[in-house]
Scaffold this motif. Sequence first.
Motif, short mmCIF file in Angstrom:
data_model
loop_
_atom_site.label_atom_id
_atom_site.label_comp_id
_atom_site.label_asym_id
_atom_site.label_seq_id
_atom_site.Cartn_x
_atom_site.Cartn_y
_atom_site.Cartn_z
N GLN A 1 -6.67 8.72 -9.22
CA GLN A 1 -6.40 7.49 -9.95
C GLN A 1 -4.94 7.31 -10.36
O GLN A 1 -4.58 6.23 -10.85
N ALA A 2 -4.11 8.33 -10.17
CA ALA A 2 -2.71 8.25 -10.61
C ALA A 2 -1.81 7.82 -9.46
O ALA A 2 -2.09 8.07 -8.29
N SER A 3 -0.71 7.19 -9.81
CA SER A 3 0.25 6.72 -8.81
C SER A 3 1.53 7.56 -8.79
O SER A 3 2.48 7.21 -8.12
#
Length: 333
Positions: A185-187
């Motif tokens: 879910q992290a960029s």
Amino acid sequence: PQVQKEVVRTPGASILVSLMKLRRRGRRVIHQARLQNPQVRVVVNGGNCEGNDVNWVHMVHHACAPCDKGTPLGFRLRNRLFRWLSRRDERRSIRAARLVIANSQKTKHELMENLGIPEERIRVVYLGTDPKEFAPLTGEERQEARNRFGLSERDVVLGFVGALGWDRNKGFDVLLAACRRLLDQASFPLRVLAAGGGALDYWRTESARFGLQGQVQLVGHTTSIREVMAAVDLLVSPTRYDAYGLAVHEAICLGLPVIVARTAGVAERFPLELSDNIVADADDVEALARRVLTCIKELSDVRRRFQSFSEKLRSYSWKDMAQELVSLVGMPN
């Protein structure tokens, strides 16, 4: 005061044999000291030796459950034998002490609940620090450490300091599971830098099983903890049991923000405004992942909020701790 060091060597890396040798040597040293001065005060550590005087407790084996499910049978058998012996020795030594010194309120309550030690016989003395060795990290130190470990400025680096053996007590498995969720879910480029000796090949395999082989770097045992911590943005300690948690304490002194499980004694020292960085359940992967993500998004603000707590911990040195111990124990005539 004079300090005399007695070295008890580990034969063939056998901890069990070493414990027996340590107790035997301790009894001899105590006997000799009391022959020279019958009024001498004797301080022992936990179940390592029986002194029948002062016991300075850094861990309550009765309160620490084994976390070795799924590990090799040989390790589980040795681990259970070690814990049985440790609990037996702990009962004998601590119950015989006239004064028991605990390193946290958590340890104090565990001594009362598990060993039946009366509250009036227990005093709490928190661990100190070296304010020079653990002075706040500089920007130059951070850059050098990142270069040393091959990390870029863009990398978001989570730190872990603790034993990396077969036993999962320190919660590294929980951190790996949380990182797997964060990657989904992290960029941002996420990295984990872990320091601690033990079954490193096993944890490399576990990292790969979580799909984190490119994100996790295992440093192994090191005496350069300051350098390791200089390279990270956030220290994470989802420990299932820790009577105190010196690595967390030292990270805060260095100016790092920290996430710690409530099961660590050091968590009781966190001020109310930092209570969000205490995870209630060490096994709650989702809660840990959420808190890590929040801290990363608000990293500058989180660092700022840890500053006063960092100053407070640095203000209490090893010398201050020693003076408090001496005032409790007293000195022989």
